[in-house]
Structure formats: C-alpha cells, structure tokens
Design a protein around this motif. Structure first.
Motif, PDB file in Angstrom:
ATOM      1  N   THR A  20       0.683  -1.203  -0.112  1.00 25.77           N
ATOM      2  CA  THR A  20       0.019  -0.110   0.135  1.00 25.77           C
ATOM      3  C   THR A  20       0.825   1.337  -0.021  1.00 25.77           C
ATOM      4  OG1 THR A  20      -0.287   0.185   2.528  1.00 25.77           O
ATOM      5  CG2 THR A  20      -1.727  -1.204   1.363  1.00 25.77           C
ATOM      6  N   PRO A  21       0.203   2.387  -0.267  1.00 25.50           N
ATOM      7  CA  PRO A  21       1.196   3.621  -0.381  1.00 25.50           C
ATOM      8  C   PRO A  21       1.659   3.632   1.117  1.00 25.50           C
ATOM      9  CG  PRO A  21      -0.924   4.083  -1.488  1.00 25.50           C
ATOM     10  CD  PRO A  21      -1.021   2.709  -1.116  1.00 25.50           C
ATOM     11  N   ALA A  22       0.985   3.413   2.365  1.00 25.41           N
ATOM     12  CA  ALA A  22       1.470   3.573   3.837  1.00 25.41           C
ATOM     13  C   ALA A  22       2.710   2.747   3.875  1.00 25.41           C
ATOM     14  CB  ALA A  22       0.429   3.712   4.644  1.00 25.41           C
ATOM     15  N   GLN A  23       2.612   1.547   3.319  1.00 28.02           N
ATOM     16  CA  GLN A  23       3.761   0.619   3.620  1.00 28.02           C
ATOM     17  C   GLN A  23       4.730   0.946   2.853  1.00 28.02           C
ATOM     18  OE1 GLN A  23       1.532  -3.016   2.230  1.00 28.02           O
ATOM     19  NE2 GLN A  23       1.438  -3.798   4.191  1.00 28.02           N
ATOM     20  N   SER A  24       4.759   1.449   1.567  1.00 26.27           N
ATOM     21  CA  SER A  24       5.705   1.986   0.761  1.00 26.27           C
ATOM     22  C   SER A  24       6.293   2.968   1.512  1.00 26.27           C
ATOM     23  CB  SER A  24       5.462   2.260  -0.696  1.00 26.27           C
ATOM     24  OG  SER A  24       4.872   3.657  -0.639  1.00 26.27           O
ATOM     25  N   ARG A  25       5.573   3.887   1.985  1.00 18.73           N
ATOM     26  CA  ARG A  25       6.337   5.037   3.078  1.00 18.73           C
ATOM     27  C   ARG A  25       7.335   4.612   4.115  1.00 18.73           C
ATOM     28  NH1 ARG A  25       3.357   9.000   7.032  1.00 18.73           N
ATOM     29  NH2 ARG A  25       5.310  10.630   7.048  1.00 18.73           N
ATOM     30  N   LEU A  26       6.668   3.477   4.754  1.00 22.45           N
ATOM     31  CA  LEU A  26       7.390   2.629   5.772  1.00 22.45           C
ATOM     32  C   LEU A  26       8.696   2.240   5.289  1.00 22.45           C
ATOM     33  CD1 LEU A  26       7.259   1.983   9.051  1.00 22.45           C
ATOM     34  CD2 LEU A  26       6.520  -0.279   7.939  1.00 22.45           C
ATOM     35  N   MET A  46       9.930   0.504  16.842  1.00 22.33           N
ATOM     36  CA  MET A  46       8.799   0.653  16.393  1.00 22.33           C
ATOM     37  C   MET A  46       8.450   2.235  16.864  1.00 22.33           C
ATOM     38  SD  MET A  46       6.269  -1.893  15.124  1.00 22.33           S
ATOM     39  CE  MET A  46       6.205  -3.475  15.382  1.00 22.33           C
ATOM     40  N   ALA A  47       8.806   2.699  17.817  1.00 18.95           N
ATOM     41  CA  ALA A  47       8.577   4.118  18.340  1.00 18.95           C
ATOM     42  C   ALA A  47       9.419   5.015  17.518  1.00 18.95           C
ATOM     43  CB  ALA A  47       8.863   4.141  19.947  1.00 18.95           C
ATOM     44  N   ASP A  48      10.321   4.941  17.163  1.00 20.29           N
ATOM     45  CA  ASP A  48      11.346   5.491  16.255  1.00 20.29           C
ATOM     46  C   ASP A  48      10.650   5.839  14.914  1.00 20.29           C
ATOM     47  OD1 ASP A  48      13.321   5.537  18.152  1.00 20.29           O
ATOM     48  OD2 ASP A  48      14.244   3.931  17.405  1.00 20.29           O
ATOM     49  N   LEU A  49      10.140   4.741  14.344  1.00 21.63           N
ATOM     50  CA  LEU A  49       9.492   4.709  13.134  1.00 21.63           C
ATOM     51  C   LEU A  49       8.207   5.679  13.233  1.00 21.63           C
ATOM     52  CD1 LEU A  49       9.707   1.178  11.943  1.00 21.63           C
ATOM     53  CD2 LEU A  49      10.680   3.153  10.780  1.00 21.63           C
ATOM     54  N   ALA A  50       7.289   5.535  14.416  1.00 15.69           N
ATOM     55  CA  ALA A  50       6.022   6.055  14.677  1.00 15.69           C
ATOM     56  C   ALA A  50       6.368   7.516  14.666  1.00 15.69           C
ATOM     57  CB  ALA A  50       5.335   5.608  15.755  1.00 15.69           C
ATOM     58  N   GLU A  51       7.389   8.060  15.369  1.00 14.29           N
ATOM     59  CA  GLU A  51       8.095   9.274  15.422  1.00 14.29           C
ATOM     60  C   GLU A  51       8.297   9.908  14.295  1.00 14.29           C
ATOM     61  OE1 GLU A  51      11.301  12.045  17.776  1.00 14.29           O
ATOM     62  OE2 GLU A  51      10.692  10.154  18.686  1.00 14.29           O
ATOM     63  N   LEU A  61       7.379   8.962  11.090  1.00 11.31           N
ATOM     64  CA  LEU A  61       6.341   9.059  10.091  1.00 11.31           C
ATOM     65  C   LEU A  61       5.102   9.906  10.734  1.00 11.31           C
ATOM     66  CD1 LEU A  61       6.119   5.174   9.520  1.00 11.31           C
ATOM     67  CD2 LEU A  61       6.832   7.008   7.745  1.00 11.31           C
ATOM     68  N   GLU A  62       5.164  10.228  11.836  1.00 11.02           N
ATOM     69  CA  GLU A  62       4.333  11.154  12.465  1.00 11.02           C
ATOM     70  C   GLU A  62       3.016  10.445  12.718  1.00 11.02           C
ATOM     71  OE1 GLU A  62       4.361  14.937  10.571  1.00 11.02           O
ATOM     72  OE2 GLU A  62       6.263  15.549  11.346  1.00 11.02           O
ATOM     73  N   VAL A  63       2.952   9.178  13.222  1.00 11.58           N
ATOM     74  CA  VAL A  63       1.722   8.503  13.278  1.00 11.58           C
ATOM     75  C   VAL A  63       1.834   7.792  14.636  1.00 11.58           C
ATOM     76  CG1 VAL A  63       1.435   7.785  10.829  1.00 11.58           C
ATOM     77  CG2 VAL A  63       2.551   6.331  12.217  1.00 11.58           C
ATOM     78  N   VAL A  64       0.599   7.242  15.058  1.00 13.64           N
ATOM     79  CA  VAL A  64       0.570   6.493  16.652  1.00 13.64           C
ATOM     80  C   VAL A  64       1.292   5.032  16.186  1.00 13.64           C
ATOM     81  CG1 VAL A  64      -1.478   7.667  17.064  1.00 13.64           C
ATOM     82  CG2 VAL A  64      -1.655   5.445  15.989  1.00 13.64           C
ATOM     83  N   PRO A  65       1.821   4.726  17.288  1.00 10.91           N
ATOM     84  CA  PRO A  65       2.778   3.471  17.383  1.00 10.91           C
ATOM     85  C   PRO A  65       1.880   2.262  16.818  1.00 10.91           C
ATOM     86  CG  PRO A  65       3.219   4.409  19.526  1.00 10.91           C
ATOM     87  CD  PRO A  65       2.297   5.370  18.720  1.00 10.91           C
ATOM     88  N   ARG A  66       0.521   2.191  17.135  1.00 12.37           N
ATOM     89  CA  ARG A  66      -0.344   1.068  16.500  1.00 12.37           C
ATOM     90  C   ARG A  66      -0.420   1.239  15.195  1.00 12.37           C
ATOM     91  NH1 ARG A  66      -1.544  -3.371  16.127  1.00 12.37           N
ATOM     92  NH2 ARG A  66      -3.736  -3.904  15.572  1.00 12.37           N
ATOM     93  N   ALA A  67      -0.419   2.200  14.396  1.00 14.38           N
ATOM     94  CA  ALA A  67      -0.533   2.218  13.036  1.00 14.38           C
ATOM     95  C   ALA A  67       0.929   1.607  12.241  1.00 14.38           C
ATOM     96  CB  ALA A  67      -0.355   3.953  12.757  1.00 14.38           C
ATOM     97  N   VAL A  68       2.014   2.103  13.175  1.00 19.82           N
ATOM     98  CA  VAL A  68       3.268   1.416  12.643  1.00 19.82           C
ATOM     99  C   VAL A  68       2.990  -0.357  12.721  1.00 19.82           C
ATOM    100  CG1 VAL A  68       5.535   1.151  13.007  1.00 19.82           C
ATOM    101  CG2 VAL A  68       4.616   3.547  12.984  1.00 19.82           C
ATOM    102  N   THR A  69       2.725  -0.710  13.937  1.00 19.20           N
ATOM    103  CA  THR A  69       2.353  -2.009  13.998  1.00 19.20           C
ATOM    104  C   THR A  69       1.612  -2.679  12.924  1.00 19.20           C
ATOM    105  OG1 THR A  69       2.678  -1.527  16.515  1.00 19.20           O
ATOM    106  CG2 THR A  69       1.642  -3.821  15.747  1.00 19.20           C
ATOM    107  N   THR A  70       0.472  -2.201  12.693  1.00 14.11           N
ATOM    108  CA  THR A  70      -0.506  -2.724  11.738  1.00 14.11           C
ATOM    109  C   THR A  70       0.518  -2.747  10.209  1.00 14.11           C
ATOM    110  OG1 THR A  70      -2.150  -1.782  12.556  1.00 14.11           O
ATOM    111  CG2 THR A  70      -2.489  -2.261  10.204  1.00 14.11           C
ATOM    112  N   LEU A  71       1.155  -1.566   9.966  1.00 12.34           N
ATOM    113  CA  LEU A  71       2.059  -1.716   8.701  1.00 12.34           C
ATOM    114  C   LEU A  71       3.306  -2.716   8.660  1.00 12.34           C
ATOM    115  CD1 LEU A  71       2.683   2.035   8.244  1.00 12.34           C
ATOM    116  CD2 LEU A  71       1.037   0.932   6.731  1.00 12.34           C
ATOM    117  N   VAL A  72       3.857  -2.902   9.786  1.00 13.17           N
ATOM    118  CA  VAL A  72       4.732  -3.889   9.953  1.00 13.17           C
ATOM    119  C   VAL A  72       4.495  -5.321   9.885  1.00 13.17           C
ATOM    120  CG1 VAL A  72       6.468  -4.688  11.430  1.00 13.17           C
ATOM    121  CG2 VAL A  72       6.542  -2.227  11.415  1.00 13.17           C
TER     122      VAL A  72
END
Length: 151
Positions: free
Chosen positions: A37-43, A56-61, A63-74
């Motif tokens: 997805t576009p969000a996964q490509s951004r990650l 994960m917290a580093d990625l969330a920061e 990407l400026e998203v909540v950590p749960r969003a990173v968990t879903t993408l990962v």
C-alpha cells in the motif's frame, strides 16, 4: 460568490498537486507489482534511511503516526516477507524492524516508482523551471524565505 484570495488559490493548487502526485505514485507502485500500500511504501522508504534497524517507536515518530499504525504496517510487511522483527542486542524487551532481502528489493522498486511518478508530473517543466520549483518548495518546507533574486 466572492473570488478566493491568492493564498487560498495557491493552497488549493498545492493540495491538488499533492493528490495528483500521490495518485501517480500509487499507480507506478501498483505497476511494479510490489503488493504494498502507499502507507507501507512510505514505511519501507523510511526504513531505508536508518543505518541500524529502528524501534517501532522511532518509526512512529519519524512517520508522525501513532505506534499502533506502525504495528499494523509492520504486520503486513512482515507477512509478505519484506521486513522482520529482531530483538535489540542490548535489551531483549525492545524489538527492532529490519528490511529483508525482499524488503531491500521492494525499496529499490518504490524509489524507482517515485522517480517515474516525478518524471511524469514534472514532464511539462524545463530544467530551469524545475530548479526554481525545487527552491520554492525548499523555502515552503523549511519555512525560510527565498533569497532575493532567486526567482
């Protein structure tokens, strides 16, 4: 009906441009057959900028998203074999995210799709116009006024 002010018109043009760029980039990524997805490509792009696997917290920061969003993408990227969770060597409670070989290939394809999208969007501009646009966008992104005589 009143005529919108010039700043409102520019804001609308920037929004339309951003949407167009996203649509074209999404199409290019779909053509590449990456299954992301576009969000996964951004990650994936973000992961490529780290020297060592981030938390994960580093990625969330970043990407400026909540950590749960990173968990879903990962989760999605891990299921497709593009990333893996690895324990931090100094603290087993911390999990880091690293690209797999398929992930590195996907990153290269994502960057190629972005280049293709940019080439398509910027095709009507001359090299000089692209340089000016780059300077203007830098000024807008960085919030720094353009030097006198640049435009």
């Amino acid at each position: 009906m009143t005529t919108p002010d010039p700043d409102s018109l520019l804001a609308e043009q920037l929004l339309r441009f951003t949407r167009r760029m996203h649509r074209i980039q999404k199409r290019q990524i779909e053509r590449a057959g990456l299954g992301v997805t576009p969000a996964q490509s951004r990650l994936l792009r973000t992961l490529a900028h780290y020297d060592a696997p981030p938390r994960m917290a580093d990625l969330a920061e970043r990407l400026e998203v909540v950590p749960r969003a990173v968990t879903t993408l990962v989760d999605g990227l891990e299921a497709s074999g593009k990333v893996r969770r690895v324990p931090d060597p100094t603290n087993r409670r911390v999990i880091r995210i690293e690209l797999t070989e398929d992930g590195h290939k996907a990153v290269r394809a994502v960057f190629a799709a972005r280049r293709a999208a940019a080439e398509e969007v910027l095709a009507p501009l001359t090299d000089e116009q692209r340089t000016v646009l780059g300077g203007l966008l830098d000024a807008l992104v960085d919030g720094v006024p353009e030097p006198a005589g640049r435009c």
